[in-house]
Design an enzyme around this catalytic site. Structure first.
Site, PDB file in Angstrom:
ATOM      1  N   GLY A 127     -18.486   2.269   6.213  1.00 31.89           N
ATOM      2  CA  GLY A 127     -19.398   1.337   5.543  1.00 31.89           C
ATOM      3  C   GLY A 127     -19.683   1.790   4.127  1.00 31.89           C
ATOM      4  N   TYR A 128     -18.738   1.597   3.234  1.00 33.61           N
ATOM      5  CA  TYR A 128     -18.880   2.019   1.845  1.00 33.61           C
ATOM      6  C   TYR A 128     -19.040   0.830   0.894  1.00 33.61           C
ATOM      7  CZ  TYR A 128     -17.061   6.643   3.289  1.00 33.61           C
ATOM      8  OH  TYR A 128     -16.872   7.859   3.887  1.00 33.61           O
ATOM      9  N   SER A 129     -18.052  -0.052   0.841  1.00 36.30           N
ATOM     10  CA  SER A 129     -17.966  -1.083  -0.199  1.00 36.30           C
ATOM     11  C   SER A 129     -19.109  -2.088  -0.114  1.00 36.30           C
ATOM     12  CB  SER A 129     -16.631  -1.829  -0.089  1.00 36.30           C
ATOM     13  OG  SER A 129     -15.553  -0.950  -0.316  1.00 36.30           O
ATOM     14  N   GLU A 243      -9.118   9.820   4.080  1.00 42.95           N
ATOM     15  CA  GLU A 243      -8.713   8.428   4.273  1.00 42.95           C
ATOM     16  C   GLU A 243      -7.414   8.125   3.547  1.00 42.95           C
ATOM     17  OE1 GLU A 243     -11.485   5.602   2.767  1.00 42.95           O
ATOM     18  OE2 GLU A 243     -10.451   3.876   3.583  1.00 42.95           O
ATOM     19  N   THR A 370      -8.738   1.365  -4.911  1.00 47.28           N
ATOM     20  CA  THR A 370      -7.655   0.614  -5.546  1.00 47.28           C
ATOM     21  C   THR A 370      -6.671   1.544  -6.260  1.00 47.28           C
ATOM     22  OG1 THR A 370      -8.836   0.404  -7.633  1.00 47.28           O
ATOM     23  CG2 THR A 370      -9.246  -1.303  -5.971  1.00 47.28           C
ATOM     24  N   GLU A 372      -5.932   1.484  -9.269  1.00 42.96           N
ATOM     25  CA  GLU A 372      -6.539   1.927 -10.535  1.00 42.96           C
ATOM     26  C   GLU A 372      -7.426   3.148 -10.314  1.00 42.96           C
ATOM     27  OE1 GLU A 372      -6.444  -1.168  -9.442  1.00 42.96           O
ATOM     28  OE2 GLU A 372      -5.090  -2.107 -10.911  1.00 42.96           O
TER      29      GLU A 372
END
Length: 388
Positions: A127-129, A243, A370, A372
């Site tokens: 549960g990060y984003s 991860e 991402t 980036e």
């Protein structure tokens, strides 16, 4: 880099291969594909509990927590065999949250969660984003108010992929609004059946499911706080490094299946694999698979030597996800229009996997940070370049 295993570990790896050959069913393969190889479906849970009973899900963990005291190299080799067999390979609990609990959790957390994670009894969702933060974890806003023996959580998460099949949330929350942002974040373990939690589906361009999760005055016992309050950012960074260690066996299997299929297709009286242009494209892919092999097992080698991969994990993740897109693009270039037929369509090649892979590989460049973000990590932590 060769896989370095002792005789005991080599015997275990052979046993894992035999198990996978005998226990993987068409039903498990179908569920794994449609759940994008995450763990938590009905067939996956049955399979993994039987698999994990041998200590194979977390072989490098201590025996007292369900492991085999093996090397990380064996752990990585087993994960890659699972990927090659196309069974669930993404275990947010056993492979991401679990190692962080081992390093930073107190004795009660270890006792309450590690054995259940190692046995496949429970699974976590990361549960990060958040909608306004994305991959910028210092920008997260979900709040947890400290009430002494418990915390009250309010806010929203998004792109929480395992949430609809997991049992617990590995939740990043803001617990201090003063001072530097990275010093005001904490990690909580939250039962996803807690009152006040709502999980809603978000369907990806590959037709798979991720989720948005809403918290409305959710009560979380203080005993579920991981490590020290307001120190969660460093735990997240460590968990993210784990991860980003992606196995590649499923893409090697796809490549082998593609080559086998092309050997059966003739053009101008000869198999497509004899066409010089096709041979060049396939050779390039095989070279890149060998590079990924080295990048992947280099991470295990570092862990076995007491180091935690950082920018090296970003290198592996970034190269692998770029390779996946080149693999999918090359497959469709060679296969032509029939390669675009979806699963179930008449004439679909390899059960429509090339078409699905083309859509799926876009998503893989976003999950786990991402492309980036990965390039920034490599530039700043690997090359020592200044922040832009």
């Amino acid at each position: 880099m060769e896989i370095e295993l002792n005789s005991r570990e080599s015997a275990i790896l052979e046993e894992v291969r035999r198990f996978l050959k005998s226990e993987v069913t068409p039903e498990l393969l179908a569920e794994s594909h449609h759940l994008e190889y995450i763990y938590g479906g009905e067939e996956g849970r049955k399979f993994v509990r039987k698999f994990a009973a041998n200590g194979w899900l977390t072989p490098c963990w201590p025996e007292e927590y369900g492991g085999l005291n093996s090397s990380e190299m064996l752990m990585y080799a087993i994960r890659n065999e699972m990927a090659y067999a196309r069974v669930p390979i993404h275990f947010a609990g056993a492979h991401m949250a679990g190692p962080s609990i081992l390093r930073y959790g107190n004795d009660d957390l270890k006792k309450n969660y590690l054995l259940r994670l190692a046995s496949g009894e429970i699974e976590f969702a990361l549960g990060y984003s958040e909608p306004a933060a994305g991959s910028d974890l210092m920008g997260l806003e979900m709040r947890a108010a400290d009430k002494g023996d418990h915390l009250i959580v309010n806010g929203q998460k998004t792109f929480n992929t395992h949430a609809h099949v997991a049992d617990y949330h590995w939740l990043a929350v803001r617990t201090n609004l003063e001072g530097p942002k990275h010093k005001g974040i904490s990690i909580l373990i939250v039962d996803l059946k807690s009152p006040g939690i709502t999980i809603r589906p978000m369907i990806t361009m590959a037709g798979t499911r991720t989720n948005e999760v809403f918290y409305d005055d959710v009560v979380v016992p203080r005993a579920n706080l991981v490590g020290e309050i307001n120190s969660g950012f460093k735990y997240i960074m460590a968990a993210l490094d784990f991860e980003r260690m992606f196995p590649f066996g499923h893409y090697k299997k796809f490549y082998e299946d593609l080559v086998a299929y092309l050997k059966t297709v003739t053009r101008n009286g000869m198999p497509l694999t004899k066409d010089p242009l096709v041979r060049q494209k396939l050779a390039q892919l095989e070279i890149e698979l060998e590079i990924i092999h080295h990048l992947y097992f280099q991470l295990a080698h570092m862990l076995d030597n007491g180091k935690i991969p950082n920018y090296q994990a970003s290198m592996e993740k970034n190269f692998l996800t770029d390779f996946e897109q080149r693999l999918a693009n090359t497959a469709l270039e060679i296969l032509g229009a029939r390669g675009q037929l979806r699963e179930g369509a008449n004439g679909a090649i390899l059960d429509g996997l090339p078409e699905w892979l083309y859509r799926w590989t876009v998503i893989e460049t976003i999950y786990g940070g991402t492309a980036e973000i990965q390039r920034n990590i490599m530039a700043q932590r690997g090359l020592g370049l200044p922040r832009a």
